[in-house]
Design an enzyme around this catalytic site. Sequence first.
Site, mmCIF file in Angstrom:
data_model
loop_
_atom_site.group_PDB
_atom_site.id
_atom_site.type_symbol
_atom_site.label_atom_id
_atom_site.label_comp_id
_atom_site.label_asym_id
_atom_site.label_seq_id
_atom_site.Cartn_x
_atom_site.Cartn_y
_atom_site.Cartn_z
ATOM 1 N N ASN A 9 -1.222 1.915 0.106
ATOM 2 C CA ASN A 9 -2.444 2.356 -0.486
ATOM 3 C C ASN A 9 -3.585 1.917 0.498
ATOM 4 O OD1 ASN A 9 -4.798 3.072 -2.022
ATOM 5 N ND2 ASN A 9 -4.430 1.321 -3.700
ATOM 6 N N TRP A 10 -4.159 3.035 1.226
ATOM 7 C CA TRP A 10 -5.149 2.728 2.296
ATOM 8 C C TRP A 10 -6.545 2.644 1.644
ATOM 9 C CZ3 TRP A 10 -3.841 7.143 6.503
ATOM 10 C CH2 TRP A 10 -2.585 6.741 7.059
ATOM 11 N N LYS A 11 -6.653 2.737 0.126
ATOM 12 C CA LYS A 11 -7.997 2.477 -0.245
ATOM 13 C C LYS A 11 -9.112 3.422 0.546
ATOM 14 C CE LYS A 11 -6.137 -1.680 -2.350
ATOM 15 N NZ LYS A 11 -6.374 -3.160 -2.768
ATOM 16 N N HIS A 94 -4.863 1.917 -11.116
ATOM 17 C CA HIS A 94 -5.096 0.842 -10.169
ATOM 18 C C HIS A 94 -6.323 -0.212 -10.869
ATOM 19 C CE1 HIS A 94 -6.171 -1.623 -6.528
ATOM 20 N NE2 HIS A 94 -5.016 -1.472 -6.041
ATOM 21 N N GLU A 96 -8.592 -1.545 -9.211
ATOM 22 C CA GLU A 96 -10.037 -1.265 -8.651
ATOM 23 C C GLU A 96 -10.751 -0.116 -9.402
ATOM 24 O OE1 GLU A 96 -8.724 -1.107 -4.716
ATOM 25 O OE2 GLU A 96 -8.281 -3.192 -4.680
ATOM 26 N N GLU A 166 0.553 -5.235 -10.193
ATOM 27 C CA GLU A 166 -0.452 -5.893 -9.164
ATOM 28 C C GLU A 166 -1.310 -6.957 -9.867
ATOM 29 O OE1 GLU A 166 -1.044 -2.847 -5.829
ATOM 30 O OE2 GLU A 166 -2.367 -2.393 -7.059
ATOM 31 N N GLY A 172 -5.735 -8.441 -2.307
ATOM 32 C CA GLY A 172 -6.621 -8.860 -1.314
ATOM 33 C C GLY A 172 -7.386 -10.146 -0.735
ATOM 34 N N SER A 212 -1.194 -8.836 -1.768
ATOM 35 C CA SER A 212 -0.985 -9.634 -0.571
ATOM 36 C C SER A 212 0.329 -9.668 0.043
ATOM 37 C CB SER A 212 -1.624 -11.030 -0.888
ATOM 38 O OG SER A 212 -3.096 -11.001 -1.226
ATOM 39 N N GLY A 233 -1.733 -2.961 0.321
ATOM 40 C CA GLY A 233 -3.199 -2.686 0.595
ATOM 41 C C GLY A 233 -3.242 -2.855 2.209
ATOM 42 N N GLY A 234 -4.018 -4.027 2.281
ATOM 43 C CA GLY A 234 -4.293 -4.429 3.675
ATOM 44 C C GLY A 234 -3.175 -4.414 4.779
#
Length: 250
Positions: A9-11, A94, A96, A166, A172, A212, A233-234
Amino acid sequence: MPRKIVAGNWKMNNDLSETETLLKELKKQVIPEDVSVMVAPSFTNLYAAFESVREHPIQVIAQNMHQSTKGAFTGEVSAAMLKSVGVKTVIIGHSERRAYFNETDELLAEKVNTALENEMQVIFCVGEELSDRENGDQFEVIQNQLENGLFHISNDSWSQIILAYEPVWAIGTGETASPKQAQEMHKFIRDAIAKHYSERIAKETSILYGGSVKPANAKEIFAKKDVDGGLIGGAALKAGDFMAIINAFE
Ligand code: 13P
């Protein structure tokens, strides 16, 4: 058997040239045959990404979509629009989106319905906040998210569903759920599906862990019985790290 899946997930990261560069890097790598690999770029880069991986097993998926099929919804993107640029899978729920864009369970249930009606696959996310875990309410929170956002779907629709657990406190933050905590919640989710639907559906559903995940911890987490992969993510923004995670299954 659930499928092994690693989804990035590149957000809100990567412009067009960064998207193309990262995909070029990933395409050079050999993807294990038994792992489905997905990447979720921003809306503006979906088509370029789809074109870039046309001849490659990497699937391009969307981070979100609107619940209506079309109309006066300025700034929104529909299921049909996603499908027209080659997208067959969408992330829904998600944390977010829930936290910053006020997406409620009821709204998410509508989005799930729209995706299913459009024959899209859904990665449905659930996860508790830190305060929920500190209060020992994590199982109740997840149960409610499942019941209110997802458990209205029919038995047949489950072939289009992937789940992602998640925990919000692990996203993150560099703090991962321990493999034990992940396994415990994944088993809880699988049991909840079995109770509400059937053992067969529960067994066949892929449940991904997100929060993470890094090359250094992926192996331990993916080794757990009820963890079928990750939503990353990251670490999905760096080709080397993402590939290391893709190769972390035993
Ligand atoms: P991080 O891997 O950056 O913690 O993000 C996880 C996530 O939210 C994936 O959807």
